[in-house]
Design a protein around this motif. Structure first.
Motif, PDB file in Angstrom:
ATOM      1  N   ILE A   4      -7.938  -4.336  -5.722  1.00  0.00           N
ATOM      2  CA  ILE A   4      -6.548  -3.981  -6.015  1.00  0.00           C
ATOM      3  C   ILE A   4      -5.871  -5.155  -6.696  1.00  0.00           C
ATOM      4  CG2 ILE A   4      -4.309  -3.362  -5.025  1.00  0.00           C
ATOM      5  CD1 ILE A   4      -5.852  -2.094  -2.701  1.00  0.00           C
ATOM      6  N   LEU A   5      -5.109  -4.866  -7.740  1.00  0.00           N
ATOM      7  CA  LEU A   5      -4.290  -5.885  -8.390  1.00  0.00           C
ATOM      8  C   LEU A   5      -2.840  -5.626  -8.004  1.00  0.00           C
ATOM      9  CD1 LEU A   5      -3.755  -8.245 -10.259  1.00  0.00           C
ATOM     10  CD2 LEU A   5      -3.822  -6.654 -12.202  1.00  0.00           C
ATOM     11  N   LEU A   6      -2.241  -6.580  -7.330  1.00  0.00           N
ATOM     12  CA  LEU A   6      -0.869  -6.484  -6.834  1.00  0.00           C
ATOM     13  C   LEU A   6       0.021  -7.346  -7.719  1.00  0.00           C
ATOM     14  CD1 LEU A   6       1.011  -5.478  -4.536  1.00  0.00           C
ATOM     15  CD2 LEU A   6       0.255  -7.452  -3.194  1.00  0.00           C
ATOM     16  N   VAL A   7       1.003  -6.710  -8.377  1.00  0.00           N
ATOM     17  CA  VAL A   7       1.841  -7.422  -9.347  1.00  0.00           C
ATOM     18  C   VAL A   7       3.304  -7.331  -8.927  1.00  0.00           C
ATOM     19  CG1 VAL A   7       2.403  -7.709 -11.782  1.00  0.00           C
ATOM     20  CG2 VAL A   7       0.195  -6.719 -11.132  1.00  0.00           C
ATOM     21  N   ASP A   8       3.863  -8.464  -8.530  1.00  0.00           N
ATOM     22  CA  ASP A   8       5.260  -8.506  -8.080  1.00  0.00           C
ATOM     23  C   ASP A   8       5.708  -9.956  -8.128  1.00  0.00           C
ATOM     24  OD1 ASP A   8       7.698  -8.456  -6.466  1.00  0.00           O
ATOM     25  OD2 ASP A   8       7.031  -6.496  -5.760  1.00  0.00           O
ATOM     26  N   ASP A   9       6.948 -10.194  -8.573  1.00  0.00           N
ATOM     27  CA  ASP A   9       7.430 -11.581  -8.638  1.00  0.00           C
ATOM     28  C   ASP A   9       7.925 -12.083  -7.293  1.00  0.00           C
ATOM     29  OD1 ASP A   9       9.621  -9.758  -8.870  1.00  0.00           O
ATOM     30  OD2 ASP A   9      10.895 -11.408  -9.557  1.00  0.00           O
ATOM     31  N   ASP A  10       7.987 -11.221  -6.290  1.00  0.00           N
ATOM     32  CA  ASP A  10       8.382 -11.625  -4.941  1.00  0.00           C
ATOM     33  C   ASP A  10       7.145 -12.180  -4.231  1.00  0.00           C
ATOM     34  OD1 ASP A  10       9.067 -11.794  -2.253  1.00  0.00           O
ATOM     35  OD2 ASP A  10      10.380 -10.042  -2.326  1.00  0.00           O
ATOM     36  N   ARG A  11       7.011 -13.491  -4.227  1.00  0.00           N
ATOM     37  CA  ARG A  11       5.799 -14.119  -3.699  1.00  0.00           C
ATOM     38  C   ARG A  11       5.637 -13.908  -2.196  1.00  0.00           C
ATOM     39  NH1 ARG A  11       3.530 -17.851  -7.443  1.00  0.00           N
ATOM     40  NH2 ARG A  11       4.751 -17.862  -9.383  1.00  0.00           N
ATOM     41  N   ALA A  12       6.735 -13.902  -1.469  1.00  0.00           N
ATOM     42  CA  ALA A  12       6.634 -13.668  -0.023  1.00  0.00           C
ATOM     43  C   ALA A  12       6.097 -12.260   0.241  1.00  0.00           C
ATOM     44  CB  ALA A  12       7.990 -13.855   0.645  1.00  0.00           C
ATOM     45  N   LEU A  13       6.567 -11.298  -0.535  1.00  0.00           N
ATOM     46  CA  LEU A  13       6.114  -9.916  -0.365  1.00  0.00           C
ATOM     47  C   LEU A  13       4.643  -9.766  -0.753  1.00  0.00           C
ATOM     48  CD1 LEU A  13       6.740  -6.951   0.277  1.00  0.00           C
ATOM     49  CD2 LEU A  13       7.405  -6.671  -2.120  1.00  0.00           C
ATOM     50  N   THR A  14       4.260 -10.360  -1.881  1.00  0.00           N
ATOM     51  CA  THR A  14       2.862 -10.229  -2.297  1.00  0.00           C
ATOM     52  C   THR A  14       1.924 -10.893  -1.290  1.00  0.00           C
ATOM     53  OG1 THR A  14       3.103 -12.174  -3.741  1.00  0.00           O
ATOM     54  CG2 THR A  14       3.345 -10.003  -4.761  1.00  0.00           C
ATOM     55  N   ASP A  15       2.352 -12.011  -0.709  1.00  0.00           N
ATOM     56  CA  ASP A  15       1.525 -12.666   0.317  1.00  0.00           C
ATOM     57  C   ASP A  15       1.335 -11.737   1.512  1.00  0.00           C
ATOM     58  OD1 ASP A  15       1.317 -14.918  -1.232  1.00  0.00           O
ATOM     59  OD2 ASP A  15       2.815 -16.080  -0.117  1.00  0.00           O
ATOM     60  N   LEU A  16       2.423 -11.093   1.925  1.00  0.00           N
ATOM     61  CA  LEU A  16       2.376 -10.188   3.075  1.00  0.00           C
ATOM     62  C   LEU A  16       1.472  -8.993   2.796  1.00  0.00           C
ATOM     63  CD1 LEU A  16       3.446  -9.109   5.828  1.00  0.00           C
ATOM     64  CD2 LEU A  16       5.323  -8.060   4.533  1.00  0.00           C
ATOM     65  N   LEU A  17       1.702  -8.336   1.641  1.00  0.00           N
ATOM     66  CA  LEU A  17       0.935  -7.134   1.314  1.00  0.00           C
ATOM     67  C   LEU A  17      -0.533  -7.460   1.044  1.00  0.00           C
ATOM     68  CD1 LEU A  17       3.462  -5.232  -0.999  1.00  0.00           C
ATOM     69  CD2 LEU A  17       2.961  -4.819   1.429  1.00  0.00           C
ATOM     70  N   ALA A  18      -0.783  -8.577   0.355  1.00  0.00           N
ATOM     71  CA  ALA A  18      -2.162  -8.955   0.059  1.00  0.00           C
ATOM     72  C   ALA A  18      -2.937  -9.220   1.343  1.00  0.00           C
ATOM     73  CB  ALA A  18      -2.182 -10.181  -0.851  1.00  0.00           C
ATOM     74  N   GLU A  19      -2.327  -9.941   2.281  1.00  0.00           N
ATOM     75  CA  GLU A  19      -2.992 -10.226   3.548  1.00  0.00           C
ATOM     76  C   GLU A  19      -3.282  -8.938   4.310  1.00  0.00           C
ATOM     77  OE1 GLU A  19      -2.235 -12.666   7.748  1.00  0.00           O
ATOM     78  OE2 GLU A  19      -0.770 -12.787   6.103  1.00  0.00           O
ATOM     79  N   TYR A  20      -2.319  -8.031   4.314  1.00  0.00           N
ATOM     80  CA  TYR A  20      -2.487  -6.761   5.018  1.00  0.00           C
ATOM     81  C   TYR A  20      -3.630  -5.940   4.411  1.00  0.00           C
ATOM     82  CZ  TYR A  20      -1.284  -2.311   7.225  1.00  0.00           C
ATOM     83  OH  TYR A  20      -1.337  -1.138   7.953  1.00  0.00           O
ATOM     84  N   LEU A  21      -3.646  -5.828   3.085  1.00  0.00           N
ATOM     85  CA  LEU A  21      -4.672  -5.037   2.414  1.00  0.00           C
ATOM     86  C   LEU A  21      -6.054  -5.668   2.560  1.00  0.00           C
ATOM     87  CD1 LEU A  21      -2.689  -4.075  -0.816  1.00  0.00           C
ATOM     88  CD2 LEU A  21      -3.348  -2.527   1.041  1.00  0.00           C
ATOM     89  N   ARG A  22      -6.109  -6.997   2.555  1.00  0.00           N
ATOM     90  CA  ARG A  22      -7.400  -7.664   2.747  1.00  0.00           C
ATOM     91  C   ARG A  22      -7.945  -7.406   4.143  1.00  0.00           C
ATOM     92  NH1 ARG A  22      -4.827 -12.715  -0.306  1.00  0.00           N
ATOM     93  NH2 ARG A  22      -5.573 -12.279  -2.438  1.00  0.00           N
TER      94      ARG A  22
END
Length: 229
Positions: A4-22
């Motif tokens: 999955i490629l997650l594209v968002d300028d909100d770094r806190a959000l991408t960190d949260l979602l990326a960790e969850y999806l991983r």
């Protein structure tokens, strides 16, 4: 393992979602702007199975990124944005997004949408489906009208397949939402309507003999076989 490629300028959000999806077993790449996302998509070894794309980003925003992406790629795209107004959803869908989720959202809700899109874009064993000059190859996710290939998103293909498998039958919007998007129909949800509008244009552009998608007000849609050449 799906990427999955997650594209968002909100770094806190991408960190949260990326960790969850991983934790759920996905390989996740992250980009914080549209240009970086498009660069990653040019590398076959890093090409994702699905893109989660924010609308509001500095520089090239999500809608511009989606417009550029659809010139070359068919991978499923879920738009993710705080701009949840119906008009913003329609614009994203008209540009080729498969689904749209408003922020803030629960990570498990995004996970459900991701899994639904991946299931509907997985290779299928179903044989060829033909309706007049329309020919669908579910195993290859390809569609042809009078031997001209249609450029369809995953959601568009699944909608057309659902209607083609029930040619001449009325299919309600709730059923089409489940079959094509893998979720339940939401209040004021126009996703199916926008996808159908794009399908009508593509079918008509490919051949005058293409089947027609007719609407039954307040009920749903029906695929009607076109005239025989």
């Amino acid at each position: 393992m799906s990427r999955i490629l997650l594209v968002d300028d909100d770094r806190a959000l991408t960190d949260l979602l990326a960790e969850y999806l991983r934790r759920e077993g996905f390989t996740v790449d992250v980009a914080h702007d549209g240009d970086t996302a498009l660069t990653l998509l040019r590398h076959p070894s890093q090409r994702p199975d699905l893109l989660v794309l924010d609308v509001m980003m500095p520089g090239r925003d999500g809608l511009e990124t989606l417009r550029e992406l659809r010139l070359q790629h068919r991978l499923p795209v879920i738009m993710l944005s705080a701009r949840g107004e119906p008009v913003d959803r329609v614009i994203g869908l008209e540009l080729g997004a498969d689904d749209y989720l408003s922020k803030p959202c629960l990570p498990r809700e995004l996970l459900a949408r991701v899994r639904a899109q991946l299931r509907r874009n997985a290779p299928a064993a179903t044989g060829t489906v033909e309706v007049g000059v329309l020919r669908l190859l579910p195993g290859e996710r390809r569609a042809y009208a009078a031997d001209k290939e249609l450029s369809l998103t995953g959601a568009e293909f699944m909608l057309l397949l659902a209607l083609a498998q029930r040619t001449g039958e009325l299919v309600d919007k709730a059923s089409l939402t489940r079959l094509a998007l893998g979720r339940e129909l939401e209040r004021f949800d126009r996703s199916v309507d926008v996808h159908i509008s794009r399908l009508r244009h593509k079918l008509a552009e490919a051949s005058e003999q293409s089947p027609r998608i007719e609407s039954v007000r307040g009920a749903g849609y029906v695929l009607v076989a076109g005239a025989t050449a």
